[in-house]
Design an enzyme around this catalytic site. Structure first.
Site, PDB file in Angstrom:
ATOM      1  N   GLU A   2       0.808  10.365   4.325  1.00 36.38           N
ATOM      2  CA  GLU A   2       0.250   9.019   4.274  1.00 36.38           C
ATOM      3  C   GLU A   2      -0.320   8.696   2.886  1.00 36.38           C
ATOM      4  OE1 GLU A   2      -0.991   5.364   4.937  1.00 36.38           O
ATOM      5  OE2 GLU A   2      -0.162   6.433   6.655  1.00 36.38           O
ATOM      6  N   THR A  50       3.664   2.085   5.636  1.00 40.73           N
ATOM      7  CA  THR A  50       4.216   3.269   6.280  1.00 40.73           C
ATOM      8  C   THR A  50       5.560   2.983   6.932  1.00 40.73           C
ATOM      9  OG1 THR A  50       2.046   4.250   6.670  1.00 40.73           O
ATOM     10  CG2 THR A  50       3.826   4.956   8.121  1.00 40.73           C
ATOM     11  N   HIS A  62      -6.009   8.297   4.903  1.00 46.18           N
ATOM     12  CA  HIS A  62      -6.107   6.877   5.245  1.00 46.18           C
ATOM     13  C   HIS A  62      -7.573   6.571   5.484  1.00 46.18           C
ATOM     14  CE1 HIS A  62      -5.533   3.043   7.235  1.00 46.18           C
ATOM     15  NE2 HIS A  62      -4.219   3.122   7.116  1.00 46.18           N
ATOM     16  N   HIS A 116       4.345   5.954   0.977  1.00 43.90           N
ATOM     17  CA  HIS A 116       4.126   4.946  -0.064  1.00 43.90           C
ATOM     18  C   HIS A 116       2.920   5.378  -0.879  1.00 43.90           C
ATOM     19  CE1 HIS A 116       0.651   3.315   2.169  1.00 43.90           C
ATOM     20  NE2 HIS A 116       1.390   3.502   3.255  1.00 43.90           N
TER      21      HIS A 116
END
Length: 650
Positions: free
Chosen positions: A285, A325, A458, A511
């Site tokens: 992530e 994502t 995240h 990403h």
């Protein structure tokens, strides 16, 4: 405002409040953005001028229904308890929504350096994850209390200035009320037909574009336009010419096209001895390349990844296709360029596609999608489940919606969970689930291909205590370091397994951590690492050619000497005929990269060409490069055509 004694005193008072607060929010965001924005004094008038027009639109949208109410309200009811309660309540609720949206703008800007867009619309749909995330990231009771208190103070202040009294005690004739309503409606209709969110995007500086916008206006615009028809909004080339160009670009030694001209279905052949290891792809992530020492970071927060990069095949010049994502999942599972609007993962008619999992399934592998959160989010389970992957995720107990999928879904048991937050279980726990599954498949004599999606890196950046020397929830750097730590623990555990010697582990980001920059497409914010670890018969090396997420599997399958059928847009970057290029996108802007060159396709049939310097992070407009335009249309237009016409199906 005291002297304005008409039935519309409250309406115009609220409109003035919208304009005033919007001005303050825009100013605060401008000050926040200044250090990295590259803005000039000459940009300021347009930011505030356009901003005022958008804010006026927001005020009109908020008040037009109340204007109709005031038009139809009989004079005898104007100063009654009913109208007082209705007006005070309506004013308070509308102001509360306004204040909350302004607060949300600051949090959204902190994450994305932009006004509301499709991401904010997604967040409205997935309320559980978002509310839990806000609750874990910020003191939610205090924030809600603050919003309510500030709303109450604003309502009290407006009452002190007499707007409610002036409205209730007024005797505005019906004719004047009708004229006022028609004027407001007329200005609103002019706004609807003459002003669009793309007007703010005339500036060459992305920060100027975003600061010109209004958050509520951008949110509504994104909600109404969450899918963009390529053939309606983008520059087009003859379809047959496009496919001819694409087939030329994708042609490589050992490949042969199997269908008509509007197809890229082909056979890839290799005559060397085939290798068939297990594959575990760890999709990390929000993992930017510049978190690693190898790419210039000096904080030393990725010791594990930096260490294994030296023992592996490392892509040093690889770019993510997007900023979400699901966009990364699309690239890593389908190997296709991004198309405007939402990722294919979230679209209708996305079942039975020609995925990477399908290629492995044809070779006798079992494919599984592992996710630390509830795979209902962003349509993940439905996409992977209806494309041949079994599902292992952590089901949200408050989510009563069942995924309609064609494969098996297994929920991770609570006994295997040591830590979780709003987005799911920690990375160590999802690795435990993947290891347990690998043990079972190995015992049953099955080869496996796993797509593992992590969540720890995240916001709110929380993770199990005592694992690293940075406190949980304190910073992005802490989440990155924990992510790296969990990878180290994962590798320690699997290195003792009997199946490890015949298992490749891929580490790749979905990403970058941020897409914000002064340019429409900030190329440096798409640069991600990819590590192929434990590839049989391959010495460590760095692949320096510019490439994309979509090229990872074609390159890996070439290293393993597979013969297979393909509908992938990706290429083997190690082939001598490979021409370096990458695709990078936002929801609306489609960027096509070649070394030193960037072309951006955008709605209203626009195409802009730039030179770009990676080292200096500079982009400059240049005359149109016809070859670059031809190649970009070949990739993007055909990808849209194939998906819409079922050309990506198995």
């Amino acid at each position: 405002m005291r002297s304005f004694k008409s039935r519309y005193a409250v309406l115009f008072g609220f409109g003035a409040l919208v304009l005033s607060l919007s001005f303050l929010v825009r100013t605060a965001l401008l000050i926040w953005a200044l250090p990295q924005s590259g803005l000039h004094i000459s940009d300021i008038p347009a930011i505030y001028g356009k901003g005022f027009i958008y804010d006026l639109g927001v005020a009109l949208f908020f008040t037009i229904a109340y204007a109709a109410y005031l038009l139809l309200l009989p004079q005898r009811i104007n100063n009654t308890r009913f109208n007082r309660i209705f007006t005070y309540t309506g004013f308070f609720l509308a102001t509360m929504i306004l204040v909350f949206s302004f607060f949300a703008e600051f949090t959204f800007w902190g994450e994305y350096a932009g006004r509301f867009d499709f991401i904010a619309v997604d967040y409205l749909i997935y309320t559980y994850e978002v509310i839990e995330n806000i609750n874990e990231s910020y003191p939610l009771p205090l924030l809600i209390g603050g919003v309510l208190l500030f709303t109450a103070l604003l309502t009290w202040r407006m009452a002190r200035r007499g707007i409610f009294r002036n409205s209730f005690q007024s005797r505005t004739p019906f004719g004047k009320r009708l004229l006022t309503f028609l004027l407001l409606l007329g200005v609103l209709l002019l706004h609807v037909f003459l002003v669009s969110n793309t007007w703010a995007e005339k500036s060459k500086n992305r920060y100027a574009q975003e600061l010109s916008k209004a958050g509520v206006y951008s949110f509504v615009s994104a909600f109404l336009n969450n899918e963009l028809a390529y053939d309606k909004y983008y520059l087009m080339e003859d379809e047959d010419n496009n496919f001819h160009q694409l087939r030329t670009l994708l042609r490589e030694p050992g490949s042969q096209y199997l269908e008509n001209s509007r197809s890229i279905y082909r056979n890839i052949t290799d005559t060397a001895a085939i290798e068939m290891p297990n594959i575990m792809m760890v999709t990390i992530e929000s993992f930017s390349a510049d978190f690693m020492d190898r790419f210039g970071n000096t904080q030393h927060i990725t010791p594990v990844l930096d260490s294994i990069a030296k023992q592996s095949i490392l892509f040093t010049n690889l770019y993510a296709t997007g900023t979400r994502t699901v966009r990364g999942m699309e690239a890593l599972s389908l190997a296709v360029p991004p198309t405007p609007g939402q990722s294919i993962v979230r679209r209708k008619n996305n079942e039975n596609l020609f995925t990477i999992g399908h290629i492995f399934e044809q070779a006798g592998y079992e494919s599984t999608f592992f996710y630390g959160g509830d795979g209902y989010f962003d349509n993940m389970n439905k996409y992977f489940g209806n494309n041949g992957y079994d599902i292992v995720d952590h089901k949200n107990p408050n989510n009563l919606v069942e995924d309609n999928i064609a494969t098996t879904r297994t929920s991770i048991p609570k006994s295997d969970i040591q830590f979780e937050n709003a987005w799911g279980i920690c990375d160590e726990d999802i690795y435990t689930a993947a290891i347990k599954s690998a043990d079972q498949k190995y015992a049953a004599g099955k080869r496996f291909y796993d797509f593992i999606m992590t969540t720890s890196n995240h916001r709110p950046f929380t993770y199990p205590a005592g694992k690293i020397d940075i406190a949980s929830g304190s910073s992005r750097e802490g989440a990155v370091k924990y992510t790296d730590y969990a990878i180290g623990e994962f590798l320690k555990k699997i290195s003792t397994k009997p199946w490890f010697k015949n298992t490749i582990v891929i580490f790749v980001a979905d990403h970058c951590a941020s897409s914000a920059g002064k340019n429409e497409i900030e190329i440096s914010k798409y640069h991600i690492p990819c590590i192929l670890y434990n590839v049989p018969g391959q010495a460590p090396r760095e692949i320096t050619q510019m490439c994309s997420q979509i090229d990872i599997y074609p390159t890996l399958l070439s290293l393993l000497h597979w013969t297979y059928k393909s509908k992938l847009y990706g290429e083997n970057v190690l082939d001598a005929t490979y021409q370096p290029r990458a695709m990078v996108s936002t929801y609306q802007k489609l960027g096509y990269l070649e070394p030193g060159k960037l072309l951006i396709l955008s709605p209203q049939q626009k195409a802009q060409c730039f030179s770009w310097n990676d080292a200096k992070n500079e982009q400059h407009p240049v005359p149109m490069d016809s070859s670059l335009l031809k190649n970009s249309l070949a990739y993007y237009q055909t990808a849209y055509y194939l998906f819409k016409n079922n050309g990506m199906k198995q």
